[in-house]
Each structure stands twice: as C-alpha cells, then as structure tokens.
Design an enzyme around this catalytic site. Structure first.
Site, PDB file in Angstrom:
ATOM      1  N   ASP A 159       0.841  -1.202   0.000  1.00 30.27           N
ATOM      2  CA  ASP A 159       0.000   0.000   0.000  1.00 30.27           C
ATOM      3  C   ASP A 159       0.878   1.254   0.000  1.00 30.27           C
ATOM      4  O   ASP A 159       0.602   2.220  -0.716  1.00 30.27           O
ATOM      5  CB  ASP A 159      -0.908  -0.024   1.233  1.00 30.27           C
ATOM      6  CG  ASP A 159      -1.632  -1.352   1.358  1.00 30.27           C
ATOM      7  OD1 ASP A 159      -2.366  -1.710   0.426  1.00 30.27           O
ATOM      8  OD2 ASP A 159      -1.444  -2.047   2.374  1.00 30.27           O
ATOM      9  N   HIS A 187      -4.662  -3.306   6.525  1.00 26.77           N
ATOM     10  CA  HIS A 187      -4.484  -3.582   5.087  1.00 26.77           C
ATOM     11  C   HIS A 187      -5.834  -4.016   4.533  1.00 26.77           C
ATOM     12  O   HIS A 187      -6.132  -5.197   4.376  1.00 26.77           O
ATOM     13  CB  HIS A 187      -3.436  -4.671   4.856  1.00 26.77           C
ATOM     14  CG  HIS A 187      -3.423  -5.152   3.436  1.00 26.77           C
ATOM     15  ND1 HIS A 187      -2.997  -4.369   2.389  1.00 26.77           N
ATOM     16  CD2 HIS A 187      -3.826  -6.315   2.871  1.00 26.77           C
ATOM     17  CE1 HIS A 187      -3.133  -5.026   1.258  1.00 26.77           C
ATOM     18  NE2 HIS A 187      -3.636  -6.215   1.526  1.00 26.77           N
TER      19      HIS A 187
END
Ligand code: NAX
Length: 328
Positions: A159, A187
């Site tokens: 990410d 996440h």
C-alpha cells in the site's frame, strides 16, 4: 558470516511465492554476501507443484542459495528460522461468510504461531502477507507467547509503495524524490494513505499538491482499491508487486530505513496516535538493526484523525471476532 540465514516462506507454491522465492534466493533480501536457506511450507496437495518450483530454483544456480527444504509440517519447516514470511492463507471463496474466513485463517495462524514459538530461532522476525494480514499477525503473535510482540508484523508496504507511485505520478517527480509516506491502519479498504507528512523533493506533499479533490476522490480511493483494480485488469490478484513489497518490508526491518525517511509497517500498537494498544495496525516507523520504532510527535489533523480512527475501529472489530472464536 557464512552461516546461512534461514528464511521460512509459507504458501510457497502460490502466486506471490513464485516471485518471492527467486528474489530471496538471488540476494534481494539479505544482500549478495549472505547465503540463504529457504524453508518452504505448503499444504500437502501443493507439495508436488512446490517440487517443481524447487527444480526451477536449482536451475537458477543462485550463488546465494545455500539450500532448500520443503514440507507440510510447520514444526519442521520453522525449525531454526530467522525470518518467517507468512504468505499462505485461505482465500475468500464464493459463499464464504466473513466469520468462515476468519475461522479458516485462524486455524492456519494459531498452528503457525505455536510452531514458531516452539521451533524458530531466538532472533525470529515474522511478517504476515496473507490476508486478513493484520488480524492473522495478531493470531500468530497471541499463539507465540515466548516471542516478543515486536517481532510480529503485517505487510502494508505494498500500500505504501502504491501511494508513492500515485504521488510521484501526480507531482511529475521520481519516487526517489519522495520521503515520509504513511499508511495507517488495516491492510483493507479502510487503510489511510497520508500525504500530510510526506515530502516531495523536500517540500511538504499536501501543500505542494494543494488539491483536496484529488486527495479525497482520487489518491486515497485509488490506493485503497488498487488490489481490486489489479484483479480486474489481470484476472488475478497482485503477485509480483506483493512479493517485491514483502522483500522491501523484511529487508528494511533488518537493514534499516534511510536517514530522513521512514516506512509503513503494521506492528503491535503501543497506543500511539490513539490506536488501541494491542491491535496490529500500520504506522510510520523507522527501523535499524532489526528493530522498529513508531515515529512520534506527528501532528494529526481532523481529516486524518477520522480516517485513522475508522481503520482502528475495523481492526478492533476483527480482533473481537477472532477473540470470540477463541483464536487469541
Ligand atoms: P495463492 O492462492 O496463489 O497462494 C497461496 C498459497 O498458500 C497456496 O499455494 C496454498 O496452497 C498455500 N497455503 C494455504 N494454506 C496454507 C497453510 N496452512 N500453510 C502453508 N501454505 C498454505 O495466493 P497469493 O496470490 O500467493 O496470495 C497469498 C496471500 O497474500 C493471500 O492471502 C492474499 O490475499 C494475500 N495478499 C496480501 C497482500 C498484502 O499487501 N498484504 C497483497 C497481495 C495479496 O492479495
């Protein structure tokens, strides 16, 4: 030294494994001078495919690859492991409820946590990539009471790297000019990529971009939903980029972040930034010599506050769900 570092990888016959193993074996994790022994865990039906991957590893004749062991027993494979990359997990299939997913993964990560506790080396460092990564890491940690809590982490580096790519594109700069990106939280789609502390060639990124619409309607959702966009385009989920991020995460943890920069890792919260203690949540961290520190003293504006809190709330719900299943 010439003693090989033992790197355990689970889900080794999977998509991510197919990128990850070759990069570890070629020195991308530990450098060109450190021999590595791969210890690869799979479920029994995938062992034959894994044998094929090992044939290919042999055929690369990597100078840094000192040995490979494969198997379906975590107690054997984790024996003496210095680094564990827990990639294998149970994917969500059609008709599966959220509780079923947590339970199926709970079965995997309780067993693996216990096996690490009993058999890993004293310097073990654990990174969970398999989803739901934060909560899987929490389960593994809770089942390994003899391993310090700070040795467990979950991957939000993909990410983080995705956020760097988007910011570099927006500002017309190279990723090499970017510093201090932060991913907060889970996440998952509630993760919060934060550019308020990020720097572009030394200037504050949010001020430089100065485009609230882009931030809210483009940047944040693009990073949050990038995994789904990859599936849509490629027909399968991100694999090479997830492998690259797993290497970045584990390498920086061992070797340290650069002066004047930080990275994002999901680690056990000490209550920093109002994230409830004990949750495995992504923070800005600096690392050196295999240790991390959560960056302190960042000013959190209202916009960021709401998003950090929302992701922490989701993590709390996941923890409560696995606690109710008796997995912690
Ligand atoms: P694959 O389904 O290709 O591979 C997973 C492998 O794990 C399979 O070979 C399976 O046999 C194995 N496995 C299942 N249970 C196991 C167990 N108990 N012990 C050992 N091995 C076991 O998935 P892949 O695309 O490689 O993705 C792996 C995991 O990473 C998934 O959970 C996925 O959701 C997750 N991801 C996490 C990301 C992150 O940024 N944290 C991004 C990429 C990826 O989506």
């Amino acid at each position: 030294s010439n003693t090989p570092v033992k790197v355990a990888v689970t889900g080794a016959a999977g998509q991510i494994g197919y990128s990850l193993l070759f990069r570890i074996a070629s020195g991308a994790l530990l450098g060109p001078d450190t021999p590595v022994e791969l210890r690869l865990l799979e479920i029994t039906p995938a062992l034959k495919a894994l044998e094929g991957v090992v044939m290919e590893l042999d055929d690369c004749a990597f100078p840094t690859l000192a040995g490979v062991e494969i198997g379906d027993d975590a107690n054997t494979i984790f024996n003496g492991a210095n680094v564990a990359l827990l990639v294998g997990a149970r994917p969500r299939t059609k008709g599966m409820e959220r509780g079923d997913l947590l339970e199926a993964n709970g079965a995997i990560f309780t067993v693996q946590g216990k096996a690490l506790n009993e058999h890993a080396a004293d310097d073990i460092r654990v990174t969970v990539t398999g989803n739901p990564a934060n909560t899987n890491a929490l389960i593994a940690k809770s089942n390994a009471p003899d391993i310090p809590a700070e040795r467990f982490s979950a991957l939000t580096r993909l990410d983080h790297n995705r956020a760097l790519a988007q910011l570099s594109r927006k500002t017309g700069t190279s990723v090499n000019d970017l510093r201090k990106m932060t991913i907060w939280g889970n996440h998952s789609a509630t993760q919060y990529p934060d550019i308020f502390h990020a720097e572009v060639a030394g200037k504050n990124a949010a001020e430089l971009v100065n485009d609230q619409a882009w931030l809210e309607n483009d940047f944040i959702p693009t990073v949050q939903k990038r995994g789904a966009a990859i599936i849509e385009a490629r027909g399968s989920s991100s694999a090479a980029s997830a492998a690259a991020a797993t290497i970045d995460h584990a390498r920086d943890w061992l070797k340290g972040t650069a002066e004047g920069d930080w990275t994002s890792m999901a680690v056990v919260s000490d209550g920093s930034y109002g994230v409830p203690e004990g949750l495995i949540s992504s923070f800005p961290v600096t690392t050196s010599n295999g240790n991390y520190e959560i960056v302190q003293g960042l000013e959190i504006n209202e916009f960021s506050r709401a998003r950090i809190d929302a992701s922490a709330t989701e993590l709390g719900e996941e923890r409560d769900a696995v606690q109710a299943l008796g997995l912690l």
